[in-house]
Design a protein around this motif. Structure first.
Motif, PDB file in Angstrom:
ATOM      1  N   TYR A  41      29.875   7.826  32.911  1.00 11.76           N
ATOM      2  CA  TYR A  41      28.993   7.535  31.774  1.00 11.76           C
ATOM      3  C   TYR A  41      29.748   6.763  30.691  1.00 11.76           C
ATOM      4  O   TYR A  41      29.270   5.741  30.190  1.00 11.76           O
ATOM      5  CB  TYR A  41      28.417   8.840  31.215  1.00 11.76           C
ATOM      6  N   ILE A  42      30.929   7.256  30.331  1.00  6.86           N
ATOM      7  CA  ILE A  42      31.728   6.578  29.303  1.00  6.86           C
ATOM      8  C   ILE A  42      32.089   5.174  29.771  1.00  6.86           C
ATOM      9  O   ILE A  42      32.015   4.211  29.011  1.00  6.86           O
ATOM     10  CB  ILE A  42      33.000   7.387  28.970  1.00  6.86           C
ATOM     11  N   CYS A  43      32.463   5.065  31.029  1.00  6.21           N
ATOM     12  CA  CYS A  43      32.831   3.762  31.594  1.00  6.21           C
ATOM     13  C   CYS A  43      31.659   2.776  31.509  1.00  6.21           C
ATOM     14  O   CYS A  43      31.840   1.631  31.092  1.00  6.21           O
ATOM     15  CB  CYS A  43      33.284   3.944  33.043  1.00  6.21           C
ATOM     16  N   ILE A  44      30.467   3.234  31.870  1.00  2.70           N
ATOM     17  CA  ILE A  44      29.285   2.367  31.807  1.00  2.70           C
ATOM     18  C   ILE A  44      28.979   1.983  30.362  1.00  2.70           C
ATOM     19  O   ILE A  44      28.664   0.833  30.071  1.00  2.70           O
ATOM     20  CB  ILE A  44      28.072   3.038  32.478  1.00  2.70           C
ATOM     21  N   LYS A  45      29.094   2.937  29.441  1.00  5.36           N
ATOM     22  CA  LYS A  45      28.839   2.653  28.022  1.00  5.36           C
ATOM     23  C   LYS A  45      29.812   1.605  27.477  1.00  5.36           C
ATOM     24  O   LYS A  45      29.465   0.840  26.584  1.00  5.36           O
ATOM     25  CB  LYS A  45      28.958   3.925  27.172  1.00  5.36           C
ATOM     26  N   LEU A  46      31.030   1.573  28.030  1.00  2.00           N
ATOM     27  CA  LEU A  46      32.038   0.616  27.565  1.00  2.00           C
ATOM     28  C   LEU A  46      32.021  -0.698  28.343  1.00  2.00           C
ATOM     29  O   LEU A  46      32.884  -1.533  28.150  1.00  2.00           O
ATOM     30  CB  LEU A  46      33.438   1.243  27.645  1.00  2.00           C
ATOM     31  N   GLY A  47      31.067  -0.873  29.227  1.00  2.20           N
ATOM     32  CA  GLY A  47      30.942  -2.138  29.939  1.00  2.20           C
ATOM     33  C   GLY A  47      31.054  -2.037  31.437  1.00  2.20           C
ATOM     34  O   GLY A  47      30.749  -2.983  32.150  1.00  2.20           O
ATOM     35  N   GLY A  48      31.532  -0.919  31.955  1.00  2.00           N
ATOM     36  CA  GLY A  48      31.570  -0.691  33.396  1.00  2.00           C
ATOM     37  C   GLY A  48      32.528  -1.576  34.167  1.00  2.00           C
ATOM     38  O   GLY A  48      32.306  -1.855  35.341  1.00  2.00           O
ATOM     39  N   ASN A  49      33.614  -2.004  33.539  1.00  2.00           N
ATOM     40  CA  ASN A  49      34.577  -2.851  34.247  1.00  2.00           C
ATOM     41  C   ASN A  49      35.974  -2.228  34.175  1.00  2.00           C
ATOM     42  O   ASN A  49      36.161  -1.144  33.648  1.00  2.00           O
ATOM     43  CB  ASN A  49      34.565  -4.265  33.660  1.00  2.00           C
ATOM     44  N   ARG A  50      36.942  -2.945  34.708  1.00  2.00           N
ATOM     45  CA  ARG A  50      38.322  -2.447  34.751  1.00  2.00           C
ATOM     46  C   ARG A  50      38.896  -2.226  33.349  1.00  2.00           C
ATOM     47  O   ARG A  50      39.631  -1.279  33.100  1.00  2.00           O
ATOM     48  CB  ARG A  50      39.179  -3.448  35.532  1.00  2.00           C
ATOM     49  N   ASN A  55      40.647   1.358  28.854  1.00  2.00           N
ATOM     50  CA  ASN A  55      40.423   1.821  27.483  1.00  2.00           C
ATOM     51  C   ASN A  55      40.166   3.316  27.420  1.00  2.00           C
ATOM     52  O   ASN A  55      40.568   3.983  26.465  1.00  2.00           O
ATOM     53  CB  ASN A  55      39.270   1.050  26.833  1.00  2.00           C
ATOM     54  N   ILE A  56      39.499   3.851  28.430  1.00  2.00           N
ATOM     55  CA  ILE A  56      39.258   5.296  28.467  1.00  2.00           C
ATOM     56  C   ILE A  56      40.586   6.037  28.559  1.00  2.00           C
ATOM     57  O   ILE A  56      40.810   7.016  27.844  1.00  2.00           O
ATOM     58  CB  ILE A  56      38.333   5.668  29.652  1.00  2.00           C
ATOM     59  N   PHE A  57      41.463   5.575  29.434  1.00  2.00           N
ATOM     60  CA  PHE A  57      42.749   6.252  29.605  1.00  2.00           C
ATOM     61  C   PHE A  57      43.683   6.069  28.404  1.00  2.00           C
ATOM     62  O   PHE A  57      44.610   6.845  28.219  1.00  2.00           O
ATOM     63  CB  PHE A  57      43.435   5.808  30.901  1.00  2.00           C
ATOM     64  N   LYS A  58      43.430   5.052  27.581  1.00  2.00           N
ATOM     65  CA  LYS A  58      44.228   4.846  26.368  1.00  2.00           C
ATOM     66  C   LYS A  58      43.684   5.643  25.176  1.00  2.00           C
ATOM     67  O   LYS A  58      44.377   5.804  24.185  1.00  2.00           O
ATOM     68  CB  LYS A  58      44.246   3.358  25.993  1.00  2.00           C
ATOM     69  N   ASP A  59      42.450   6.123  25.283  1.00  2.00           N
ATOM     70  CA  ASP A  59      41.793   6.793  24.160  1.00  2.00           C
ATOM     71  C   ASP A  59      42.385   8.184  23.922  1.00  2.00           C
ATOM     72  O   ASP A  59      42.344   9.054  24.787  1.00  2.00           O
ATOM     73  CB  ASP A  59      40.289   6.911  24.446  1.00  2.00           C
ATOM     74  N   LYS A  60      42.928   8.393  22.735  1.00  2.00           N
ATOM     75  CA  LYS A  60      43.555   9.677  22.391  1.00  2.00           C
ATOM     76  C   LYS A  60      42.542  10.821  22.373  1.00  2.00           C
ATOM     77  O   LYS A  60      42.898  11.962  22.652  1.00  2.00           O
ATOM     78  CB  LYS A  60      44.255   9.570  21.040  1.00  2.00           C
ATOM     79  N   ASN A  61      41.303  10.524  22.056  1.00  2.00           N
ATOM     80  CA  ASN A  61      40.281  11.569  22.027  1.00  2.00           C
ATOM     81  C   ASN A  61      39.981  12.104  23.431  1.00  2.00           C
ATOM     82  O   ASN A  61      39.725  13.298  23.602  1.00  2.00           O
ATOM     83  CB  ASN A  61      39.000  11.061  21.372  1.00  2.00           C
ATOM     84  N   VAL A  62      40.008  11.229  24.415  1.00  2.00           N
ATOM     85  CA  VAL A  62      39.813  11.669  25.802  1.00  2.00           C
ATOM     86  C   VAL A  62      40.943  12.616  26.196  1.00  2.00           C
ATOM     87  O   VAL A  62      40.711  13.666  26.803  1.00  2.00           O
ATOM     88  CB  VAL A  62      39.727  10.463  26.765  1.00  2.00           C
ATOM     89  N   TRP A  63      42.154  12.269  25.813  1.00  2.00           N
ATOM     90  CA  TRP A  63      43.315  13.128  26.114  1.00  2.00           C
ATOM     91  C   TRP A  63      43.240  14.434  25.335  1.00  2.00           C
ATOM     92  O   TRP A  63      43.655  15.486  25.836  1.00  2.00           O
ATOM     93  CB  TRP A  63      44.617  12.383  25.842  1.00  2.00           C
ATOM     94  N   LEU A  64      42.694  14.382  24.113  1.00  2.00           N
ATOM     95  CA  LEU A  64      42.502  15.604  23.337  1.00  2.00           C
ATOM     96  C   LEU A  64      41.548  16.547  24.065  1.00  2.00           C
ATOM     97  O   LEU A  64      41.820  17.746  24.205  1.00  2.00           O
ATOM     98  CB  LEU A  64      41.951  15.268  21.944  1.00  2.00           C
ATOM     99  N   ALA A  65      40.438  16.018  24.556  1.00  2.00           N
ATOM    100  CA  ALA A  65      39.466  16.839  25.284  1.00  2.00           C
ATOM    101  C   ALA A  65      40.071  17.398  26.572  1.00  2.00           C
ATOM    102  O   ALA A  65      39.939  18.594  26.863  1.00  2.00           O
ATOM    103  CB  ALA A  65      38.220  16.013  25.604  1.00  2.00           C
ATOM    104  N   ALA A  66      40.747  16.540  27.328  1.00  2.00           N
ATOM    105  CA  ALA A  66      41.353  16.990  28.594  1.00  2.00           C
ATOM    106  C   ALA A  66      42.434  18.035  28.338  1.00  2.00           C
ATOM    107  O   ALA A  66      42.508  19.053  29.039  1.00  2.00           O
ATOM    108  CB  ALA A  66      41.937  15.786  29.341  1.00  2.00           C
ATOM    109  N   GLY A  67      43.252  17.801  27.339  1.00  2.00           N
ATOM    110  CA  GLY A  67      44.313  18.753  27.011  1.00  2.00           C
ATOM    111  C   GLY A  67      43.767  20.088  26.530  1.00  2.00           C
ATOM    112  O   GLY A  67      44.261  21.155  26.915  1.00  2.00           O
ATOM    113  N   THR A  68      42.730  20.045  25.702  1.00  2.00           N
ATOM    114  CA  THR A  68      42.095  21.274  25.219  1.00  2.00           C
ATOM    115  C   THR A  68      41.535  22.072  26.386  1.00  2.00           C
ATOM    116  O   THR A  68      41.762  23.281  26.502  1.00  2.00           O
ATOM    117  CB  THR A  68      40.970  20.942  24.205  1.00  2.00           C
ATOM    118  N   CYS A  69      40.829  21.393  27.273  1.00  2.00           N
ATOM    119  CA  CYS A  69      40.260  22.056  28.448  1.00  2.00           C
ATOM    120  C   CYS A  69      41.364  22.665  29.305  1.00  2.00           C
ATOM    121  O   CYS A  69      41.290  23.836  29.706  1.00  2.00           O
ATOM    122  CB  CYS A  69      39.440  21.060  29.258  1.00  2.00           C
ATOM    123  N   PHE A  70      42.398  21.903  29.578  1.00  2.00           N
ATOM    124  CA  PHE A  70      43.492  22.378  30.430  1.00  2.00           C
ATOM    125  C   PHE A  70      44.188  23.589  29.815  1.00  2.00           C
ATOM    126  O   PHE A  70      44.427  24.592  30.496  1.00  2.00           O
ATOM    127  CB  PHE A  70      44.495  21.245  30.680  1.00  2.00           C
TER     128      PHE A  70
END
Length: 185
Positions: A41-50, A55-70
């Motif tokens: 979903y996030i990938c499609i919202k950001l354009g759905g390309n490489r 950009n998703i993997f560079k986003d600190k907020n994504v890492w915050l969510a993953a780290g919190t969950c882990f």
């Protein structure tokens, strides 16, 4: 600046997502399979390309969510490993067949467990293959939402179906979290 766009609020919402994902995993381990749908979903919202994926993997907020969950799920990890290792071959979960996923979808629609004839399997596959892309093109504003419903419904089942080729783990009731995707207009 609106409250939705502030960096502090974004961090809060991403941390909350991580907490909710951890709570979901405590409830049902298979809930982890919905996370790839959220990623898509996030990938499609950001354009759905490489570039979007990078950009998703560079986003600190994504890492915050993953780290919190882990971190929140980490104390339960030994228990999960112990529980999943107790399920042995030939246990009470049946082997998958070509009708497994269609039967699950049929159950979501009819609320009864019944085998689907091959004709209905082919019809449903053709309908979904044509319907989702057509609907997404017709309503570009809702494209990501249309795709996430399809991915949310099917991806977890497909992943578990593939894993079940080695050791049966596919059981209809494990996908109750995907059922709302059938009923969402």
């Amino acid at each position: 600046m609106s409250w939705r766009s502030s960096a502090k609020n974004k961090k809060f919402w991403w941390a909350l997502y991580g907490i909710e994902a951890a709570l979901g995993l405590y409830t049902q381990y298979f809930l982890a399979l919905i996370l790839p749908a959220h990623f898509a979903y996030i990938c499609i919202k950001l354009g759905g390309n490489r570039t979007a994926i990078k950009n998703i993997f560079k986003d600190k907020n994504v890492w915050l969510a993953a780290g919190t969950c882990f971190l929140l799920f980490l104390p339960w990890l030994p228990v999960m490993i112990s529980q999943t290792s107790r399920v042995s071959d030939g246990f009470w979960i049946p082997e998958v067949t070509k009708f497994t996923i269609p039967t699950t979808l049929s159950m979501f629609l009819t609320l009864r467990r019944q085998n689907c004839p091959l004709f209905w399997v082919a019809t449903a596959a053709n309908y979904n293959r044509n319907f989702t892309p057509t609907l997404a093109k017709k309503h570009p504003k809702y494209q990501a939402a249309i795709w996430i419903l399809t991915i949310w419904l099917l991806l977890p089942m497909i992943i578990v179906y593939i894993l079940s080729q080695a050791r049966p783990v596919y059981l209809d009731r494990y996908f109750t979290y995907s059922a709302p995707a059938v009923y969402t207009p």
